[in-house]
Design a protein around this motif. Structure first.
Motif, PDB file in Angstrom:
ATOM      1  N   TYR A 297     -74.961  -1.418  27.833  1.00  0.00           N
ATOM      2  CA  TYR A 297     -75.567  -2.500  28.595  1.00  0.00           C
ATOM      3  C   TYR A 297     -74.618  -3.695  28.632  1.00  0.00           C
ATOM      4  O   TYR A 297     -74.052  -4.067  27.605  1.00  0.00           O
TER       5      TYR A 297
ATOM      6  N   THR B 293     -82.110 -10.381  36.502  1.00  0.00           N
ATOM      7  CA  THR B 293     -81.953  -8.925  36.612  1.00  0.00           C
ATOM      8  C   THR B 293     -80.505  -8.474  36.722  1.00  0.00           C
ATOM      9  O   THR B 293     -80.235  -7.284  36.852  1.00  0.00           O
TER      10      THR B 293
ATOM     11  N   GLN C 231     -78.988  -5.677  34.073  1.00  0.00           N
ATOM     12  CA  GLN C 231     -79.500  -4.320  34.250  1.00  0.00           C
ATOM     13  C   GLN C 231     -78.996  -3.712  35.551  1.00  0.00           C
ATOM     14  O   GLN C 231     -78.597  -2.544  35.585  1.00  0.00           O
ATOM     15  N   LYS C 232     -78.985  -4.498  36.616  1.00  0.00           N
ATOM     16  CA  LYS C 232     -78.531  -3.976  37.907  1.00  0.00           C
ATOM     17  C   LYS C 232     -77.049  -3.597  37.867  1.00  0.00           C
ATOM     18  O   LYS C 232     -76.654  -2.562  38.399  1.00  0.00           O
TER      19      LYS C 232
ATOM     20  N   THR D 205     -75.226  -2.798  35.124  1.00  0.00           N
ATOM     21  CA  THR D 205     -75.075  -1.640  34.239  1.00  0.00           C
ATOM     22  C   THR D 205     -75.492  -0.358  34.964  1.00  0.00           C
ATOM     23  O   THR D 205     -74.786   0.652  34.902  1.00  0.00           O
ATOM     24  N   ASP D 206     -76.614  -0.408  35.669  1.00  0.00           N
ATOM     25  CA  ASP D 206     -77.080   0.761  36.419  1.00  0.00           C
ATOM     26  C   ASP D 206     -76.095   1.148  37.520  1.00  0.00           C
ATOM     27  O   ASP D 206     -75.836   2.338  37.735  1.00  0.00           O
TER      28      ASP D 206
ATOM     29  N   ARG E 144     -73.104   2.919  35.879  1.00  0.00           N
ATOM     30  CA  ARG E 144     -73.511   4.258  35.442  1.00  0.00           C
ATOM     31  C   ARG E 144     -73.660   5.199  36.641  1.00  0.00           C
ATOM     32  O   ARG E 144     -73.213   6.343  36.601  1.00  0.00           O
ATOM     33  N   ASP E 145     -74.296   4.703  37.702  1.00  0.00           N
ATOM     34  CA  ASP E 145     -74.500   5.521  38.903  1.00  0.00           C
ATOM     35  C   ASP E 145     -73.172   5.955  39.521  1.00  0.00           C
ATOM     36  O   ASP E 145     -73.022   7.109  39.920  1.00  0.00           O
TER      37      ASP E 145
ATOM     38  N   THR F 208     -71.581   8.751  37.343  1.00  0.00           N
ATOM     39  CA  THR F 208     -72.294  10.030  37.388  1.00  0.00           C
ATOM     40  C   THR F 208     -72.186  10.682  38.759  1.00  0.00           C
ATOM     41  O   THR F 208     -72.228  11.905  38.856  1.00  0.00           O
TER      42      THR F 208
ATOM     43  N   THR G 258     -75.722   8.100  25.226  1.00  0.00           N
ATOM     44  CA  THR G 258     -75.977   6.766  24.682  1.00  0.00           C
ATOM     45  C   THR G 258     -75.117   6.448  23.465  1.00  0.00           C
ATOM     46  O   THR G 258     -75.097   5.312  23.003  1.00  0.00           O
TER      47      THR G 258
ATOM     48  N   THR H 277     -67.558  -2.104  40.579  1.00  0.00           N
ATOM     49  CA  THR H 277     -67.646  -0.783  39.954  1.00  0.00           C
ATOM     50  C   THR H 277     -66.509   0.119  40.420  1.00  0.00           C
ATOM     51  O   THR H 277     -65.955   0.873  39.619  1.00  0.00           O
TER      52      THR H 277
END
Length: 166
Positions: free
Chosen positions: A38, A49, A52-53, A55-56, A59-60, A63, A72, A155
């Motif tokens: 995070y 927010t 979190q946005k 980090t997501d 990650r997206d 992946t 984790t 990213t």
């Protein structure tokens, strides 16, 4: 029609050639897992927010563009860091000295560790911005559009620095 023919030709060339090609340009070596912690927001101005946005989004991207499994703890590739800057500044003015456009800039400090190839480890700061009309408030759709533009670039820059070797 011409563009479609060119695209099909290139696709056939890449799939029929010798060797393995990645359309994303990523090289994860022998790594099988990725850990992306995070990213807390340590900027002076805090958007609730944002952490979190971001980090997501990171990650997206990994992946989607690699075959790595997200974990984790104990990832072969490991990312940690923090959001260090979130600021809005005027960038252009009208004839009556009022702001015509504003710029949202976000900076993220990233520490990357590659357990398989430690010489690729780094700590870098990545930054990008999005411009928006000064008459618009940075909420709702304006904010979402700006964050999407910034996160896409941040990213991708992090991806390029870590596994695309750019």
């Amino acid at each position: 029609m011409k563009n479609i023919i060119i695209a099909i030709t290139l696709l056939l060339l890449f799939t029929q050639s010798c060797g393995v090609y990645s359309f994303t340009g990523g090289d994860v070596g022998d790594a099988e897992t990725i850990q992306i912690d995070y990213f807390p927001n340590n900027a002076i101005l805090v958007e609730p927010t944002l952490s979190q946005k971001f980090t997501d989004a990171l990650r997206d991207l990994f992946t989607r563009q690699t075959n790595l499994s997200l974990t984790t703890a104990g990832g072969d590739l490991y990312f940690e860091g923090e959001i260090t800057d979130y600021k809005v500044i005027p960038i252009t003015a009208t004839a009556d000295q009022a702001a015509a456009q504003n710029r949202l800039t976000i900076a993220v400090r990233v520490r990357y560790y590659n357990k398989k190839e430690e010489d690729k480890d780094f700590e870098k700061t990545f930054s990008f911005y999005s411009d928006f009309d000064a008459n618009s408030q940075l909420i709702g759709g304006v904010l979402e559009t700006a964050l999407e533009e910034i996160f896409e670039r941040l990213t991708q820059d992090i991806y390029n620095a870590s596994v695309a070797n750019w």
